[in-house]
Design a protein around this motif. Sequence first.
Motif, mmCIF file in Angstrom:
data_model
loop_
_atom_site.group_PDB
_atom_site.id
_atom_site.type_symbol
_atom_site.label_atom_id
_atom_site.label_comp_id
_atom_site.label_asym_id
_atom_site.label_seq_id
_atom_site.Cartn_x
_atom_site.Cartn_y
_atom_site.Cartn_z
ATOM 1 N N SER A 17 0.737 -1.212 -0.044
ATOM 2 C CA SER A 17 -0.072 0.069 -0.114
ATOM 3 C C SER A 17 0.940 1.136 -0.128
ATOM 4 O O SER A 17 1.976 1.196 0.477
ATOM 5 N N ILE A 19 3.043 4.188 0.206
ATOM 6 C CA ILE A 19 4.657 4.671 -0.272
ATOM 7 C C ILE A 19 5.128 3.271 -0.519
ATOM 8 O O ILE A 19 6.119 3.401 -1.433
ATOM 9 N N ASP A 38 4.458 -7.531 3.308
ATOM 10 C CA ASP A 38 3.440 -6.898 4.073
ATOM 11 C C ASP A 38 2.728 -7.651 4.956
ATOM 12 O O ASP A 38 2.686 -9.139 4.536
ATOM 13 N N VAL A 63 4.193 -11.214 6.233
ATOM 14 C CA VAL A 63 5.141 -11.014 7.211
ATOM 15 C C VAL A 63 4.367 -9.835 8.339
ATOM 16 O O VAL A 63 3.840 -9.172 7.767
ATOM 17 N N ASP A 64 4.542 -10.015 9.424
ATOM 18 C CA ASP A 64 4.528 -9.174 10.660
ATOM 19 C C ASP A 64 5.736 -8.749 11.067
ATOM 20 O O ASP A 64 6.653 -9.440 11.559
ATOM 21 N N THR A 65 6.238 -7.349 10.769
ATOM 22 C CA THR A 65 7.590 -7.077 10.586
ATOM 23 C C THR A 65 8.066 -6.832 12.169
ATOM 24 O O THR A 65 8.990 -6.624 12.562
ATOM 25 N N ALA A 91 9.314 0.420 5.074
ATOM 26 C CA ALA A 91 7.952 1.314 5.135
ATOM 27 C C ALA A 91 6.926 1.043 5.784
ATOM 28 O O ALA A 91 6.008 1.603 6.058
ATOM 29 N N TYR A 99 -4.485 1.419 14.212
ATOM 30 C CA TYR A 99 -4.304 1.571 12.559
ATOM 31 C C TYR A 99 -4.712 0.293 11.658
ATOM 32 O O TYR A 99 -4.095 -0.799 12.031
ATOM 33 N N ALA A 153 10.834 7.130 8.050
ATOM 34 C CA ALA A 153 10.851 7.872 9.388
ATOM 35 C C ALA A 153 9.654 8.679 8.952
ATOM 36 O O ALA A 153 8.237 8.056 8.452
ATOM 37 N N TYR A 167 3.868 7.895 18.150
ATOM 38 C CA TYR A 167 4.199 7.638 16.740
ATOM 39 C C TYR A 167 5.408 8.693 16.403
ATOM 40 O O TYR A 167 6.421 8.011 15.977
ATOM 41 N N LYS A 171 9.204 7.574 15.362
ATOM 42 C CA LYS A 171 9.799 7.849 14.108
ATOM 43 C C LYS A 171 11.161 8.553 14.466
ATOM 44 O O LYS A 171 12.311 8.433 13.719
ATOM 45 N N GLY A 198 6.530 14.400 4.679
ATOM 46 C CA GLY A 198 5.481 15.098 5.494
ATOM 47 C C GLY A 198 4.040 14.331 5.346
ATOM 48 O O GLY A 198 3.848 13.207 5.251
ATOM 49 N N ILE A 200 1.334 12.799 3.355
ATOM 50 C CA ILE A 200 1.499 12.216 1.877
ATOM 51 C C ILE A 200 0.086 11.543 1.622
ATOM 52 O O ILE A 200 -0.518 10.895 2.528
ATOM 53 N N THR A 202 -1.998 8.998 1.018
ATOM 54 C CA THR A 202 -2.155 7.345 1.202
ATOM 55 C C THR A 202 -3.328 7.074 2.276
ATOM 56 O O THR A 202 -3.840 7.937 2.872
HETATM 57 P P1 NAD Z 1 -0.111 2.603 4.008
HETATM 58 O O1 NAD Z 1 -1.282 2.230 5.163
HETATM 59 O O2 NAD Z 1 -0.559 2.832 2.974
HETATM 60 O O3 NAD Z 1 0.813 1.606 4.171
HETATM 61 C C1 NAD Z 1 1.530 0.883 5.367
HETATM 62 C C2 NAD Z 1 1.696 -0.512 4.848
HETATM 63 O O4 NAD Z 1 2.240 -1.297 6.180
HETATM 64 C C3 NAD Z 1 0.509 -1.256 5.024
HETATM 65 O O5 NAD Z 1 0.280 -2.003 3.703
HETATM 66 C C4 NAD Z 1 0.334 -2.248 5.960
HETATM 67 O O6 NAD Z 1 -0.436 -3.465 5.887
HETATM 68 C C5 NAD Z 1 1.896 -2.510 6.384
HETATM 69 N N1 NAD Z 1 2.148 -2.819 7.785
HETATM 70 C C6 NAD Z 1 1.483 -2.259 8.810
HETATM 71 N N2 NAD Z 1 1.815 -2.616 9.784
HETATM 72 C C7 NAD Z 1 2.757 -3.784 9.394
HETATM 73 C C8 NAD Z 1 3.481 -5.045 10.053
HETATM 74 N N3 NAD Z 1 3.279 -5.112 11.483
HETATM 75 N N4 NAD Z 1 4.101 -6.040 9.224
HETATM 76 C C9 NAD Z 1 3.812 -5.845 8.002
HETATM 77 N N5 NAD Z 1 3.404 -4.779 7.280
HETATM 78 C C10 NAD Z 1 2.794 -3.939 8.074
HETATM 79 O O7 NAD Z 1 0.621 3.906 4.878
HETATM 80 P P2 NAD Z 1 1.876 4.888 4.300
HETATM 81 O O8 NAD Z 1 1.356 6.120 4.356
HETATM 82 O O9 NAD Z 1 2.011 4.314 2.812
HETATM 83 O O10 NAD Z 1 3.153 4.666 5.280
HETATM 84 C C11 NAD Z 1 4.078 3.914 4.744
HETATM 85 C C12 NAD Z 1 5.406 4.690 5.700
HETATM 86 O O11 NAD Z 1 5.135 5.836 5.941
HETATM 87 C C13 NAD Z 1 4.828 4.322 7.285
HETATM 88 O O12 NAD Z 1 6.032 3.789 8.036
HETATM 89 C C14 NAD Z 1 4.351 5.584 7.707
HETATM 90 O O13 NAD Z 1 4.698 5.907 9.183
HETATM 91 C C15 NAD Z 1 5.280 6.556 6.924
HETATM 92 N N6 NAD Z 1 4.848 7.917 6.827
HETATM 93 C C16 NAD Z 1 3.492 8.047 6.086
HETATM 94 C C17 NAD Z 1 3.263 9.371 5.829
HETATM 95 C C18 NAD Z 1 2.048 9.899 5.419
HETATM 96 O O14 NAD Z 1 1.513 11.129 5.333
HETATM 97 N N7 NAD Z 1 1.262 8.874 4.734
HETATM 98 C C19 NAD Z 1 3.907 10.514 6.411
HETATM 99 C C20 NAD Z 1 5.258 10.055 7.048
HETATM 100 C C21 NAD Z 1 5.497 9.015 7.220
#
Ligand code: NAD
Length: 261
Positions: A17, A19, A38, A63-65, A91, A99, A153, A167, A171, A198, A200, A202
Amino acid sequence: MALRLENKNALITGGASGIGRATSIRFAEEGANVFVADRHLAAAEETAASVRQLGRKAIAHQVDTSDEAQVNAMVDRMVKELGGVDIVVAAAGISHAHYGEEGKADIMLLSEKSFANWKKVLSVNLDGVFLTDRACAKAMIKAGKGGRIINIASAAARLPTPGVGEYAVSKAGVWMLTKVLATELAPYNITANAIGPGFIKTPMTAEIQNLPDVTPLMQRVPMNRMGEPVDVANTALFLASEEGRYYTGSILHPDGGITMQ
Ligand code: NAD
């Protein structure tokens, strides 16, 4: 023109998903094979299918990371089936303890926050990145070909953020983890950098995007708009490519200027 990641093997956690998905596709466009990991396998399979359509190898893996044994097994499988790990983009992350589940977001002051919810966010966002980086670093050192570690981060690593303190702490931890790894892994020609996005567009920011008027929040962003997942993917691409070879221990902010002050 030569592709920037031709024949490189990239592990992308959170690749189902947002990023992680955008990064998987951007890397494949530049010639990389992608191991899409994921917790949601079906969605990871969709990303893998998009990678294959671009003519690259892709493996989707559940996977559960935050689980040590699962993370080690993930990297073992990647080494066995793709031949090694050249690049990792960590990511996978959550914005609060619930969440991805139905129900209310855990937005509250730290003075009210439950220990269980604090630990949940730290276990995915910080422990999960440590476990992923550790397993990849071991494989990279063993292969002796160097490597690139890229941790997602957040701008929140710099900005104290009321309501989601755990959170921001997770980070900030990822940022320091990245710097320590950069120091320890430099002798092996392995770079480690962080990206601090910042706001994004998603699924993680769906509630902000759906507000009728996002202007008051966006006033915190000098560019006055949200970024796209590909803005972060392009930052990761730079760090993973030859152009990014002299960066290590840095945090780059695709954030419309939110962290400039
Ligand atoms: P997203 O929800 O679209 O993607 C996150 C993905 O991580 C999902 O597919 C989810 O299933 C997976 N995930 C969550 N926990 C997991 C686990 N324990 N094991 C395996 N997979 C897991 O959100 P995103 O915005 O793409 O987030 C990606 C990264 O970017 C995250 O680390 C988030 O904190 C960071 N981030 C996002 C933003 C933003 O504005 N969207 C800003 C700063 C940082």
